[in-house]
Write a protein that holds these residues in place. Structure first.
Motif, short mmCIF file in Angstrom:
data_model
loop_
_atom_site.label_atom_id
_atom_site.label_comp_id
_atom_site.label_asym_id
_atom_site.label_seq_id
_atom_site.Cartn_x
_atom_site.Cartn_y
_atom_site.Cartn_z
N VAL A 1 0.84 -1.20 0.00
CA VAL A 1 0.00 0.00 0.00
C VAL A 1 0.88 1.25 0.00
CG1 VAL A 1 -1.66 1.34 1.36
CG2 VAL A 1 -1.97 -1.13 1.09
N ARG A 2 1.91 1.25 0.83
CA ARG A 2 2.83 2.39 0.90
C ARG A 2 3.54 2.61 -0.44
NH1 ARG A 2 7.96 1.99 1.33
NH2 ARG A 2 7.98 -0.09 2.30
N GLU A 3 4.05 1.53 -1.01
CA GLU A 3 4.79 1.64 -2.26
C GLU A 3 3.91 2.12 -3.41
OE1 GLU A 3 7.91 1.28 -3.23
OE2 GLU A 3 8.83 0.68 -1.34
N ILE A 4 2.68 1.60 -3.50
CA ILE A 4 1.79 2.03 -4.58
C ILE A 4 1.47 3.51 -4.44
CG2 ILE A 4 -0.55 1.79 -5.51
CD1 ILE A 4 -0.35 -1.19 -5.05
N ARG A 5 1.27 3.99 -3.22
CA ARG A 5 1.01 5.42 -3.04
C ARG A 5 2.22 6.26 -3.46
NH1 ARG A 5 -2.75 8.33 -0.45
NH2 ARG A 5 -3.67 6.48 0.54
N GLU A 6 3.42 5.80 -3.10
CA GLU A 6 4.63 6.54 -3.45
C GLU A 6 4.89 6.55 -4.96
OE1 GLU A 6 7.07 5.48 0.69
OE2 GLU A 6 7.72 4.66 -1.23
N GLU A 7 4.61 5.41 -5.60
CA GLU A 7 4.96 5.28 -7.02
C GLU A 7 3.86 5.74 -7.97
OE1 GLU A 7 8.12 1.57 -6.76
OE2 GLU A 7 6.11 1.22 -7.57
N THR A 8 2.60 5.75 -7.50
CA THR A 8 1.49 6.08 -8.39
C THR A 8 0.62 7.22 -7.88
OG1 THR A 8 -0.18 4.59 -7.47
CG2 THR A 8 1.42 3.63 -8.98
N GLY A 9 0.75 7.58 -6.60
CA GLY A 9 -0.10 8.60 -6.01
C GLY A 9 -1.51 8.13 -5.71
N LEU A 10 -1.76 6.81 -5.83
CA LEU A 10 -3.11 6.29 -5.67
C LEU A 10 -3.25 5.46 -4.40
CD1 LEU A 10 -3.71 5.07 -9.34
CD2 LEU A 10 -4.33 7.27 -8.34
N PRO A 11 -4.41 5.54 -3.74
CA PRO A 11 -4.67 4.64 -2.62
C PRO A 11 -5.02 3.26 -3.16
CG PRO A 11 -6.60 5.99 -3.05
CD PRO A 11 -5.52 6.48 -3.98
N ALA A 12 -4.57 2.24 -2.49
CA ALA A 12 -4.79 0.87 -2.99
C ALA A 12 -5.33 -0.02 -1.88
CB ALA A 12 -3.49 0.29 -3.54
N GLU A 13 -6.06 -1.03 -2.31
CA GLU A 13 -6.44 -2.13 -1.44
C GLU A 13 -5.74 -3.38 -1.94
OE1 GLU A 13 -10.46 -2.51 0.10
OE2 GLU A 13 -11.02 -0.74 -1.07
N VAL A 14 -5.43 -4.28 -1.02
CA VAL A 14 -4.61 -5.45 -1.35
C VAL A 14 -5.35 -6.70 -0.92
CG1 VAL A 14 -2.41 -6.60 -0.93
CG2 VAL A 14 -2.50 -4.11 -1.05
N GLY A 15 -5.34 -7.72 -1.78
CA GLY A 15 -5.98 -8.99 -1.48
C GLY A 15 -5.28 -9.74 -0.36
N GLU A 16 -5.93 -10.82 0.09
CA GLU A 16 -5.41 -11.57 1.23
C GLU A 16 -4.34 -12.58 0.85
OE1 GLU A 16 -6.10 -11.10 4.37
OE2 GLU A 16 -7.58 -9.52 4.01
N THR A 17 -4.38 -13.08 -0.38
CA THR A 17 -3.45 -14.13 -0.78
C THR A 17 -2.42 -13.60 -1.77
OG1 THR A 17 -4.92 -14.86 -2.56
CG2 THR A 17 -5.19 -15.91 -0.41
N ALA A 18 -1.32 -14.35 -1.89
CA ALA A 18 -0.23 -13.90 -2.76
C ALA A 18 0.49 -15.10 -3.35
CB ALA A 18 0.74 -13.03 -1.98
N ARG A 19 1.25 -14.83 -4.40
CA ARG A 19 2.20 -15.80 -4.96
C ARG A 19 3.61 -15.28 -4.70
NH1 ARG A 19 -2.05 -16.12 -8.74
NH2 ARG A 19 -2.76 -18.26 -9.11
N VAL A 20 4.54 -16.21 -4.48
CA VAL A 20 5.92 -15.83 -4.20
C VAL A 20 6.81 -16.31 -5.34
CG1 VAL A 20 7.86 -16.03 -2.61
CG2 VAL A 20 5.52 -15.92 -1.71
N TYR A 21 7.63 -15.42 -5.85
CA TYR A 21 8.54 -15.73 -6.94
C TYR A 21 9.98 -15.46 -6.47
CZ TYR A 21 4.26 -15.34 -9.71
OH TYR A 21 2.99 -15.48 -10.20
N SER A 22 10.89 -16.32 -6.90
CA SER A 22 12.30 -16.15 -6.56
C SER A 22 13.11 -15.95 -7.84
CB SER A 22 12.82 -17.38 -5.80
OG SER A 22 14.21 -17.29 -5.60
N ALA A 23 13.93 -14.93 -7.84
CA ALA A 23 14.81 -14.66 -8.98
C ALA A 23 16.25 -14.59 -8.45
CB ALA A 23 14.42 -13.36 -9.66
N HIS A 24 17.12 -15.50 -8.94
CA HIS A 24 18.51 -15.52 -8.50
C HIS A 24 19.40 -14.97 -9.61
CE1 HIS A 24 22.25 -17.98 -7.21
NE2 HIS A 24 22.28 -16.77 -6.69
N ARG A 25 20.14 -13.92 -9.31
CA ARG A 25 21.06 -13.31 -10.26
C ARG A 25 22.47 -13.44 -9.67
NH1 ARG A 25 16.78 -13.65 -12.38
NH2 ARG A 25 15.50 -11.98 -13.26
#
Length: 293
Positions: free
Chosen positions: A56-80
């Motif tokens: 929520v904080r990041e979306i407001r900083e990057e887009t200026g918009l208030p956001a709501e966030v769902g309860e579930t998520a997917r996790v992705y791993s990227a190794h560089r």
């Protein structure tokens, strides 16, 4: 033997924000992405911070918009194993927590708020441009879109078909509801544990200011579609509608009672106008009239 690079692991939260065939994306600064690819809005989770709060904080900083966030998520791993970042190379792993997120349907155009951050632009883009490769995006954008399934919402609602001579009682949906400006039968959502007939009585009292005598079940109607809800969330929506016959006193004149709701007008409407297509109505109206013919 080559010297091993310092290891760093970063946990970040991102939002997949969809609306009417478009996706909200941020463009990374050149110091982060040499070709300034488009990315999901979001960013690093601070120590002790809940990932959903971080998003929520990041979306407001990057887009200026208030956001709501769902309860579930997917996790992705990227190794560089050899990634250039902050002026040097690292053995870098990114753990990305991607949530479904949404912004209000009437939100203004997005704009970057933070200064000298990792985001230099923000915009809505057609999902088709992402999938076709026409828009340069980071891998997490295409991965998240490939795994995405819309939020599934099933809603049980009750309605009344109330006729007086050649007229039918209809209510108009306000800008706060789905399908604003369309006319539908009076009624609404069934509360948990509530009797359907009691719900019809309550809804007509709230929407139309009238008392109704609820009769037999006339029809069971349903609708299924994907689209943007009034909240701004993209949903796979299934509505199941129980339609009852209703009767009211001959001298009853309906009026909108609740203010700021999803109904902004109520009227006796000629059935002939509905059948001729002279008024925009939801499918539940025509289905109920057919069932009553």
């Amino acid at each position: 033997m080559p010297k091993s690079l310092p290891k760093v692991q970063r946990v970040a939260a991102y939002g997949l924000v969809l609306r009417d065939g478009r996706i909200l994306l941020t463009r990374l600064a050149r110091r982060i992405s040499a070709d300034e690819r488009w990315h999901l809005p979001g960013g690093g989770v601070d120590h002790g911070e809940d990932p959903r709060d971080a998003l929520v904080r990041e979306i407001r900083e990057e887009t200026g918009l208030p956001a709501e966030v769902g309860e579930t998520a997917r996790v992705y791993s990227a190794h560089r194993p050899s990634m250039w970042r902050q002026g040097r190379r690292w053995d870098y792993q990114a753990l990305r927590i991607v949530y479904d997120a949404w912004v209000p349907a009437d939100a203004p155009e997005p704009r970057v708020v933070e200064v000298d951050g990792s985001t230099v632009d923000v915009a809505w883009h057609p999902v088709a441009d992402v999938l076709s490769g026409a828009l340069p995006v980071t891998d997490i954008v295409t991965e998240a879109l490939g795994d995405h399934r819309p939020f599934r919402l099933q809603r049980l609602a009750v309605y009344a078909l109330v006729r007086r001579g050649d007229d039918v009682l209809l209510t108009r949906i306000s800008p706060l509801g789905a399908h604003p400006g369309a006319w539908t039968l009076p009624g609404g959502g069934l509360d948990h544990g509530e009797s359907p007939r009691d719900a019809v009585t309550r809804e007509l009292r709230e929407e139309c200011g009238i008392e109704v005598s609820v009769g037999d079940l006339l029809d069971v109607h349903d609708t299924h579609f994907e689209g943007t809800a009034p909240s701004g969330r993209f949903e796979d929506f299934h509505g199941v509608h129980l339609v009852f016959r209703g009767t009211v006193a001959d001298n009853v004149e309906p009026r909108v009672v609740e203010t700021g709701g999803t109904t902004d007008a109520v009227a006796w409407t000629p059935v002939a106008d509905v059948e001729a297509g002279g008024i925009r109505v939801l499918d539940v109206v025509t289905a109920a009239l057919r069932a009553d013919s």
